[in-house]
Design an enzyme around this catalytic site. Structure first.
Site: not given
Length: 310
Positions: A31, A114, A132
């Site tokens: 990520e 996020y 996203d």
């Protein structure tokens, strides 16, 4: 709509190493690496990274210089240092295990909303609202009927994403991943493949006649920017195992013979310096870029010259 996206995802999802049985640490690393960086560039670095540092403890013990060298040319190298700091906290406060809740993840250095939501969902099966760029674009077209989402994330978008999230936790995880994949592969920014979209019949944008965006997206410039110069300087520092004299950043390529006197791998450093010199950077911009790298903790200046942090 849920079932159509989920069925498409089960049949069409890419086989990525951070999916299906990957450790929470591997998902966290992916990520961070995938922020503003395409999968094709991330995958080989992620695989090398996980082989070298398979858990937070191994990574936290690595010197920062090794971390920055391993990061290579992924861009935005501050991400590597933030991940390194997060690994240190994971070892210190969580016994070396990536925490499994949104709030604990958010408390880690360099982890935003996020990333905290994505890791909680994809690593631990939590029902979290993951939003996203790809998900924003899909929802803008599918539900709102606009070609592109607003330039910046809005509270209304977050509310919509939360409203659309399936109640079942496992299904919500797959939904987040599925919508994200749909935006990456089908509902792309420039050339959407509406003909193969699993939810084209429900798409408000198609129903509205596919109107043009109400603004022109601004791409991120590269040539001639401080980002380009900083990247070229970082390439020099990654190639060097000892400090690089400040004069070498400014001197012409013909003076690089001096490298042999104080660097263990002069050829690699010379190539990187030539690339920097070929940019024909003005002195104020080079000085500004060097200073900003030091300020960001990506470089250090000692009596011997510039080098990666220890």
């Amino acid at each position: 709509m849920h079932q159509q996206v989920l069925q498409w995802f089960r049949e069409s999802a890419r086989d990525l190493p951070w999916r299906g049985g990957c450790s929470p640490w591997g998902i966290l690393v992916s990520e961070i690496m995938l922020q503003q960086t395409p999968v094709v560039r991330v995958r080989p670095v992620w695989e090398e990274w996980m082989a070298r540092w398979p858990d937070p403890a191994a990574f936290a013990a690595a010197p920062q210089a090794e971390v920055l060298r391993a990061w290579g040319r992924l861009g935005y190298p501050r991400r590597a240092l933030r991940l390194h700091a997060a690994a240190g906290v994971i070892v210190e406060k969580h016994d070396g295990a990536v925490p499994d809740t949104f709030d604990e993840l958010l408390a880690l250095p360099g982890i935003g909303t996020y990333t905290a939501a994505a890791v909680a969902a994809f690593a631990f099966g939590r029902r979290e609202t993951v939003v996203d760029t790809n998900i924003r674009r899909v929802f803008a077209r599918l539900v709102i009927g606009q070609a592109l989402p607003a330039p910046s994330l809005t509270a209304a978008e977050m509310a919509l994403a939360k409203e659309l999230l399936p109640e079942d936790a496992a299904e919500s995880v797959e939904w987040n991943a599925g919508v994200m994949e749909l935006g990456a592969l089908v509902c792309t920014a420039r050339s959407p493949q509406c003909g193969i979209c699993p939810v084209r019949r429900e798409c408000a944008w198609i129903a509205a006649g596919q109107p043009e965006p109400n603004y022109v997206p601004k791409g991120q410039p590269w040539a001639g920017t401080d980002r380009q110069v900083r990247g070229a300087v970082m390439a020099v520092l990654r190639a060097a195992e000892s400090p690089v004299h400040a004069e070498l950043f400014w001197g012409p390529a013909s003076e690089l013979a001096a490298l042999k006197e104080h660097l263990s791998h002069p050829g690699e450093v010379a190539d990187a310096l030539k690339s920097l010199h070929n940019l024909n950077v003005h002195a104020p911009q080079l000085q500004r870029s060097l200073a900003s790298l030091v300020a960001d903790g990506l470089a250090q200046l000692s009596d011997g010259g510039y080098h990666l942090p220890h």
